[in-house]
Motif scaffolding. Structure first.
Motif, PDB file in Angstrom:
ATOM      1  N   ILE A 223      -2.788  12.437   4.078  1.00  0.00           N
ATOM      2  CA  ILE A 223      -2.935  12.032   2.681  1.00  0.00           C
ATOM      3  C   ILE A 223      -4.400  11.795   2.364  1.00  0.00           C
ATOM      4  CG2 ILE A 223      -0.622  11.069   2.563  1.00  0.00           C
ATOM      5  CD1 ILE A 223      -1.804   8.288   2.772  1.00  0.00           C
ATOM      6  N   GLY A 224      -4.810  12.311   1.215  1.00  0.00           N
ATOM      7  CA  GLY A 224      -6.135  12.040   0.695  1.00  0.00           C
ATOM      8  C   GLY A 224      -5.998  11.047  -0.434  1.00  0.00           C
ATOM      9  N   VAL A 225      -6.823  10.019  -0.430  1.00  0.00           N
ATOM     10  CA  VAL A 225      -6.695   8.951  -1.411  1.00  0.00           C
ATOM     11  C   VAL A 225      -8.034   8.670  -2.068  1.00  0.00           C
ATOM     12  CG1 VAL A 225      -6.035   6.543  -1.803  1.00  0.00           C
ATOM     13  CG2 VAL A 225      -4.843   7.884  -0.062  1.00  0.00           C
ATOM     14  N   GLY A 226      -7.996   8.553  -3.386  1.00  0.00           N
ATOM     15  CA  GLY A 226      -9.135   8.060  -4.141  1.00  0.00           C
ATOM     16  C   GLY A 226      -8.682   6.833  -4.910  1.00  0.00           C
ATOM     17  N   ASP A 234      -1.052  -3.015  -2.773  1.00  0.00           N
ATOM     18  CA  ASP A 234       0.279  -2.715  -3.314  1.00  0.00           C
ATOM     19  C   ASP A 234       0.248  -1.561  -4.307  1.00  0.00           C
ATOM     20  OD1 ASP A 234       1.359  -4.711  -1.776  1.00  0.00           O
ATOM     21  OD2 ASP A 234       1.430  -6.197  -3.376  1.00  0.00           O
ATOM     22  N   GLU A 235      -0.834  -1.442  -5.063  1.00  0.00           N
ATOM     23  CA  GLU A 235      -0.950  -0.331  -6.006  1.00  0.00           C
ATOM     24  C   GLU A 235      -1.047   0.995  -5.267  1.00  0.00           C
ATOM     25  OE1 GLU A 235      -3.560  -0.871  -9.545  1.00  0.00           O
ATOM     26  OE2 GLU A 235      -4.133  -2.734  -8.548  1.00  0.00           O
ATOM     27  N   ILE A 236      -1.812   1.007  -4.183  1.00  0.00           N
ATOM     28  CA  ILE A 236      -1.964   2.235  -3.402  1.00  0.00           C
ATOM     29  C   ILE A 236      -0.642   2.629  -2.757  1.00  0.00           C
ATOM     30  CG2 ILE A 236      -3.110   3.284  -1.418  1.00  0.00           C
ATOM     31  CD1 ILE A 236      -5.515   1.455  -1.991  1.00  0.00           C
ATOM     32  N   LEU A 237      -0.006   1.676  -2.090  1.00  0.00           N
ATOM     33  CA  LEU A 237       1.251   1.974  -1.388  1.00  0.00           C
ATOM     34  C   LEU A 237       2.353   2.353  -2.352  1.00  0.00           C
ATOM     35  CD1 LEU A 237       1.208  -0.822   1.333  1.00  0.00           C
ATOM     36  CD2 LEU A 237       0.749   1.608   1.655  1.00  0.00           C
ATOM     37  N   GLU A 326      -0.547  18.575  -4.853  1.00  0.00           N
ATOM     38  CA  GLU A 326      -1.846  18.507  -5.509  1.00  0.00           C
ATOM     39  C   GLU A 326      -2.065  17.119  -6.096  1.00  0.00           C
ATOM     40  OE1 GLU A 326      -2.353  21.664  -8.315  1.00  0.00           O
ATOM     41  OE2 GLU A 326      -1.866  23.242  -6.845  1.00  0.00           O
ATOM     42  N   LYS A 327      -3.250  16.878  -6.569  1.00  0.00           N
ATOM     43  CA  LYS A 327      -3.640  15.540  -7.027  1.00  0.00           C
ATOM     44  C   LYS A 327      -2.639  14.963  -8.026  1.00  0.00           C
ATOM     45  CE  LYS A 327      -7.193  15.232  -9.800  1.00  0.00           C
ATOM     46  NZ  LYS A 327      -8.594  15.217 -10.252  1.00  0.00           N
ATOM     47  N   THR A 334      -5.618   7.989  -6.927  1.00  0.00           N
ATOM     48  CA  THR A 334      -5.283   9.410  -6.862  1.00  0.00           C
ATOM     49  C   THR A 334      -4.789   9.726  -5.460  1.00  0.00           C
ATOM     50  OG1 THR A 334      -7.538  10.048  -6.245  1.00  0.00           O
ATOM     51  CG2 THR A 334      -6.996  10.032  -8.594  1.00  0.00           C
ATOM     52  N   LEU A 335      -3.865  10.664  -5.378  1.00  0.00           N
ATOM     53  CA  LEU A 335      -3.268  11.004  -4.083  1.00  0.00           C
ATOM     54  C   LEU A 335      -3.011  12.496  -3.993  1.00  0.00           C
ATOM     55  CD1 LEU A 335      -1.803  10.027  -1.394  1.00  0.00           C
ATOM     56  CD2 LEU A 335       0.309  10.090  -2.757  1.00  0.00           C
ATOM     57  N   ALA A 336      -3.280  13.067  -2.826  1.00  0.00           N
ATOM     58  CA  ALA A 336      -2.903  14.439  -2.504  1.00  0.00           C
ATOM     59  C   ALA A 336      -2.385  14.447  -1.079  1.00  0.00           C
ATOM     60  CB  ALA A 336      -4.093  15.388  -2.642  1.00  0.00           C
ATOM     61  N   VAL A 337      -1.499  15.421  -0.783  1.00  0.00           N
ATOM     62  CA  VAL A 337      -0.893  15.495   0.546  1.00  0.00           C
ATOM     63  C   VAL A 337      -1.038  16.909   1.083  1.00  0.00           C
ATOM     64  CG1 VAL A 337       1.164  15.102   1.949  1.00  0.00           C
ATOM     65  CG2 VAL A 337       0.810  13.759  -0.134  1.00  0.00           C
TER      66      VAL A 337
END
Length: 341
Positions: A223-226, A234-237, A326-327, A334-337
Motif C-alpha cells: 500500500i502506498g499512502v499519502g 484512525d483516519e488512515i486505517l 489506483e489512487k 490518499t491510498l493506492a494498492v
C-alpha cells in the motif's frame, strides 16, 4: 532469532554447555548465581522468578535442566501456539535436545536440531507432522510469507494429512509449491471446490467460498499512502479498510507500506503501519518521480515536490508488480494498492 536466544543453566556442567551453545548460536546466558563468577553471564537466584521476567522478552529459550523443572517454570506464562516462544530442553551432557514448546510456529524444532548439531546429540521432535513426514501447513505458510486467516483450521488440515486423506488446494501461482504433491488435489476455483472436505485456499482476496477451509493470505499487497500533516491513525486505517472492503481485498495480505520521505515523523502514519504489522518504507521525491503513474497530481507536486506519492510508492514497493487499486482519496488520506510481482 539468534541474538535473542536465552540460555539457562543450573549447574557447572550445564553452564559450560550453555556457554558453548551461546558461542555458536548467539544469545544471552543466565546462570545460577553461585556458578556465575566473572564470566559475564547473567546471574540469578530463582529460575521461576527469572523466567517470569524473561519469557516474553526472548523469542526462544534453551534450558540445560530437567524437563520437569522447565515445565513448571514456563507453565504460568503459556498463552497459545501463535504467541508462545520456542522452548528447548537439554540434558547436562547435551545428548538430547528436546523441542518442548512451539515446535512449528516458534521454531523450537529447528532450534532443537541446531542445538543438537552443536553438542553432537540428538534432536527430539514430537510434533505429529514431523514424525509422519508430512508438511505442516502453519510452517509452510510461514516459510512462504503468508498470514493465516483462521488458525484453528490448521489442525483440521494437518489432521487430514496425518490420516492420509487428500487435501484440496486453491493456490493460483503455486505459491505453496504443492502442485504435483500426491497428498494434495489442485482446484482451479470455486466451481471445483468441495465444501465440507479439508482444503487450503490461497488468495489476497476475501473470496474463499468455504468458511471451514484454511485461509492463507500471501503478504503481496503493497500500500502506498499519502496524508495531510497531523492526520490521526484512525483516519488512515479507516480509509484502508474501506478501500479493501470495496475491492474485496484482505487486510491480512498487506505486506508493506510506502510513502514519501517527508512523512518519516508522521505519528499517525507510523501507528497505522504498526497496527498493520508492517515496517514503513520512505522514498525520496527523486525515487518517486521515476515511476510512471496513472494519476499524477499538480497539487501534490506543488505541495510535496513530487507528482505522486501513494501510487508511486505502492509501485516501487511492489518491485514491478501490478497496480490493483489506483489512487483513492479522502480529504486527509490518499491510498493506492499494488501487488508484488
Amino acid at each position: 532469532m539468534s541474538e535473542s536466544i536465552a540460555f539457562y543453566a543450573l549447574t557447572v556442567s550445564g553452564f559450560e554447555l550453555a556457554g558453548q551453545l551461546a558461542a555458536e548460536l548467539g544469545g544471552t546466558v543466565y546462570v545460577l548465581r553461585r556458578h556465575a563468577g566473572e564470566t559475564g553471564a547473567h546471574p540469578f537466584d530463582s529460575l521461576p522468578e527469572l523466567v517470569t521476567e524473561t519469557f516474553s522478552r526472548h523469542p526462544a529459550h534453551v534450558f540445560v535442566a530437567a524437563a520437569g523443572i522447565v515445565v513448571r517454570c514456563i507453565a504460568p506464562h503459556l498463552r497459545d501456539k501463535a504467541h508462545d516462544p520456542a522452548v528447548v530442553c537439554l540434558d547436562q551432557d547435551g545428548r538430547f535436545a528436546v523441542s518442548l514448546l512451539s515446535g512449528h510456529l516458534g521454531g523450537a524444532n529447528d532450534l532443537a536440531r541446531r542445538c543438537a548439531g552443536v553438542t553432537g546429540g540428538r534432536p527430539v521432535i514430537t510434533t505429529a507432522t514431523d514424525c509422519a513426514g508430512v508438511p505442516s501447513l502453519d510452517v509452510l505458510a510461514a516459510e512462504c510469507d503468508m498470514a493465516i486467516g483462521n488458525r484453528d483450521r490448521v489442525k483440521v488440515v494437518n489432521g487430514a494429512l496425518l490420516d492420509h486423506r487428500k487435501v484440496q488446494v486453491y493456490d493460483p501461482g503455486n505459491r505453496l509449491g504443492l502442485a504435483g504433491d500426491g497428498q494434495f488435489v489442485t482446484v482451479a476455483g470455486a466451481d471445483g471446490w468441495r465444501t465440507g472436505e479439508p482444503g487450503v485456499w490461497v488468495s489476497v482476496y476475501d473470496d474463499c467460498p468455504d468458511a471451514d477451509a484454511l485461509w492463507l493470505f500471501p503478504k503481496e499487497l503493497m500500500i502506498g499512502v499519502g496524508c495531510r500533516l497531523g492526520v490521526e491513525v484512525d483516519e488512515i486505517l479507516s480509509h484502508v479498510r474501506t478501500v479493501f472492503d470495496e475491492y474485496g481485498l484482505s487486510m491480512d495480505a498487506v505486506g508493506g507500506m510506502g510513502t514519501v520521505e517527508a512523512k518519516r515523523e508522521e505519528a499517525g502514519l507510523l501507528e497505522a503501519a504498526e497496527v498493520l504489522g508492517v515496517k514503513p518504507t520512505f522514498y525520496s521525491t527523486e525515487q518517486l518521480e521515476t515511476v510512471s503513474v496513472p494519476n499524477p497530481s499538480g497539487a501534490v507536486f506543488a505541495r510535496m515536490g513530487v507528482s505522486s506519492v501513494c501510487e508511486a510508492a505502492a509501485l516501487l514497493l511492489s518491485e514491478g508488480g501490478e497496480l490493483l487499486v489506483e489512487k483513492v482519496k479522502t480529504p486527509t488520506v490518499t491510498l493506492a494498492v499494488a501487488r508484488r510481482k
